[in-house]
Scaffold this motif. Structure first.
Motif, PDB file in Angstrom:
ATOM      1  N   UNK A 271       0.829  -1.207   0.000  1.00 57.71           N
ATOM      2  CA  UNK A 271       0.000   0.000   0.000  1.00 57.71           C
ATOM      3  C   UNK A 271       0.865   1.260   0.000  1.00 57.71           C
ATOM      4  N   UNK A 272       2.000   1.208   0.679  1.00 63.31           N
ATOM      5  CA  UNK A 272       2.914   2.356   0.706  1.00 63.31           C
ATOM      6  C   UNK A 272       3.499   2.646  -0.675  1.00 63.31           C
ATOM      7  N   UNK A 273       3.474   1.648  -1.550  1.00 57.77           N
ATOM      8  CA  UNK A 273       3.953   1.819  -2.918  1.00 57.77           C
ATOM      9  C   UNK A 273       2.817   2.218  -3.864  1.00 57.77           C
ATOM     10  N   UNK A 274       1.635   2.440  -3.330  1.00 60.44           N
ATOM     11  CA  UNK A 274       0.457   2.877  -4.079  1.00 60.44           C
ATOM     12  C   UNK A 274      -0.022   1.864  -5.109  1.00 60.44           C
ATOM     13  N   UNK A 275       0.194   0.567  -4.819  1.00 62.26           N
ATOM     14  CA  UNK A 275      -0.315  -0.479  -5.702  1.00 62.26           C
ATOM     15  C   UNK A 275      -1.690  -0.951  -5.256  1.00 62.26           C
ATOM     16  N   UNK A 276      -2.053  -0.622  -4.023  1.00 59.04           N
ATOM     17  CA  UNK A 276      -3.357  -0.988  -3.482  1.00 59.04           C
ATOM     18  C   UNK A 276      -3.735   0.045  -2.424  1.00 59.04           C
ATOM     19  N   UNK A 277      -5.018   0.320  -2.311  1.00 56.16           N
ATOM     20  CA  UNK A 277      -5.529   1.206  -1.265  1.00 56.16           C
ATOM     21  C   UNK A 277      -6.559   0.415  -0.474  1.00 56.16           C
TER      22      UNK A 277
ATOM     23  N   UNK B 148      -4.379  -5.096  -9.599  1.00 63.04           N
ATOM     24  CA  UNK B 148      -4.402  -6.511  -9.200  1.00 63.04           C
ATOM     25  C   UNK B 148      -3.222  -7.345  -9.690  1.00 63.04           C
ATOM     26  N   UNK B 149      -2.817  -7.187 -10.950  1.00 66.00           N
ATOM     27  CA  UNK B 149      -1.738  -8.023 -11.457  1.00 66.00           C
ATOM     28  C   UNK B 149      -0.427  -7.772 -10.718  1.00 66.00           C
ATOM     29  N   UNK B 150      -0.148  -6.520 -10.362  1.00 61.24           N
ATOM     30  CA  UNK B 150       1.095  -6.210  -9.644  1.00 61.24           C
ATOM     31  C   UNK B 150       1.027  -6.665  -8.189  1.00 61.24           C
ATOM     32  N   UNK B 151      -0.161  -6.561  -7.574  1.00 63.56           N
ATOM     33  CA  UNK B 151      -0.327  -7.023  -6.187  1.00 63.56           C
ATOM     34  C   UNK B 151      -0.166  -8.538  -6.135  1.00 63.56           C
ATOM     35  N   UNK B 152      -0.803  -9.234  -7.063  1.00 58.83           N
ATOM     36  CA  UNK B 152      -0.701 -10.699  -7.101  1.00 58.83           C
ATOM     37  C   UNK B 152       0.748 -11.126  -7.337  1.00 58.83           C
ATOM     38  N   UNK B 153       1.437 -10.417  -8.205  1.00 57.50           N
ATOM     39  CA  UNK B 153       2.848 -10.704  -8.467  1.00 57.50           C
ATOM     40  C   UNK B 153       3.675 -10.618  -7.183  1.00 57.50           C
TER      41      UNK B 153
ATOM     42  N   UNK C 180      -6.280 -14.744 -12.666  1.00 56.05           N
ATOM     43  CA  UNK C 180      -4.967 -14.216 -12.281  1.00 56.05           C
ATOM     44  C   UNK C 180      -4.387 -15.018 -11.122  1.00 56.05           C
ATOM     45  N   UNK C 181      -5.232 -15.353 -10.145  1.00 58.34           N
ATOM     46  CA  UNK C 181      -4.768 -16.142  -9.002  1.00 58.34           C
ATOM     47  C   UNK C 181      -4.328 -17.532  -9.452  1.00 58.34           C
ATOM     48  N   UNK C 182      -5.097 -18.155 -10.332  1.00 56.82           N
ATOM     49  CA  UNK C 182      -4.760 -19.495 -10.812  1.00 56.82           C
ATOM     50  C   UNK C 182      -3.465 -19.479 -11.624  1.00 56.82           C
ATOM     51  N   UNK C 183      -3.311 -18.488 -12.480  1.00 61.48           N
ATOM     52  CA  UNK C 183      -2.095 -18.367 -13.271  1.00 61.48           C
ATOM     53  C   UNK C 183      -0.882 -18.149 -12.355  1.00 61.48           C
TER      54      UNK C 183
END
Length: 173
Positions: A26-32, A127-132, A159-162
């Motif tokens: 969250x501090x990297x602004x990838x999720x709020x 989502x893709x960056x958070x999942x990564x 995305x989760x399955x991949x």
């Protein structure tokens, strides 16, 4: 508009670890996140909610500040702090911002005993960056509940399955 996402884990420690990693992300602004609660269905059958923010303590701190300020104005700062802290704690305990506790308790009861889940109220994300970033936890994670549209929920599942398959392939290599 915020969305609710609940992800299950076999152990409470992993759910707690993912929550801590999400705070860093969250501090990297990838999720709020508006709320992040670890749900635990203990092996003893009891339900435990581990809130990210203690509203009673937060209310007491805010109330103490305002009480001190009002107490200084009326020449009795100690009485002002005590009254402000009491009022703030009471209002903090009564306010349930974020995810509804009753809903979370009911959801936790459906989890297998000894397992846990992480309930997230997500305002915005990539989502893709958070999942990564959370890839190492994905082999053990499962999507339990969302408030996403059917299309977005299906994308998240894919995305989760991949990511799960990629994490397992890396683990076997």
């Amino acid at each position: 508009m915020s969305n609710l996402v609940v992800i299950g884990f076999p152990k409470v420690e992993e759910a707690e670890q993912v929550r801590l990693e999400l705070v860093a992300i969250q501090e990297e602004h990838l999720i709020t996140l508006e709320d992040a609660v670890v749900l635990e269905h203990g092996s003893d059958g009891h339900v435990h909610l581990r809130q990210a923010i203690n509203m009673t303590a937060a209310g007491a701190m805010g109330g103490s500040f305002w009480g001190l300020l009002i107490g200084l104005i009326f020449a009795n700062p100690l009485l002002g702090v005590a009254a402000g802290a009491s009022a703030g704690a009471a209002s903090g305990a009564l306010s349930d911002i974020g995810i509804n506790d009753k809903f979370l308790k009911e959801l936790t009861e459906t989890l297998p005993q000894g397992s846990a889940a992480l309930a997230l109220l997500v305002r915005d994300s990539t989502p893709d960056r958070v999942i990564e970033r959370l890839r190492r936890h994905l082999p053990n994670a499962r999507l339990i509940h969302t408030s996403l549209s059917h299309t977005d929920e299906e994308k998240l599942k894919q995305q989760l399955e991949q990511a799960r398959k990629q994490a397992e392939a890396l683990r076997m290599a």
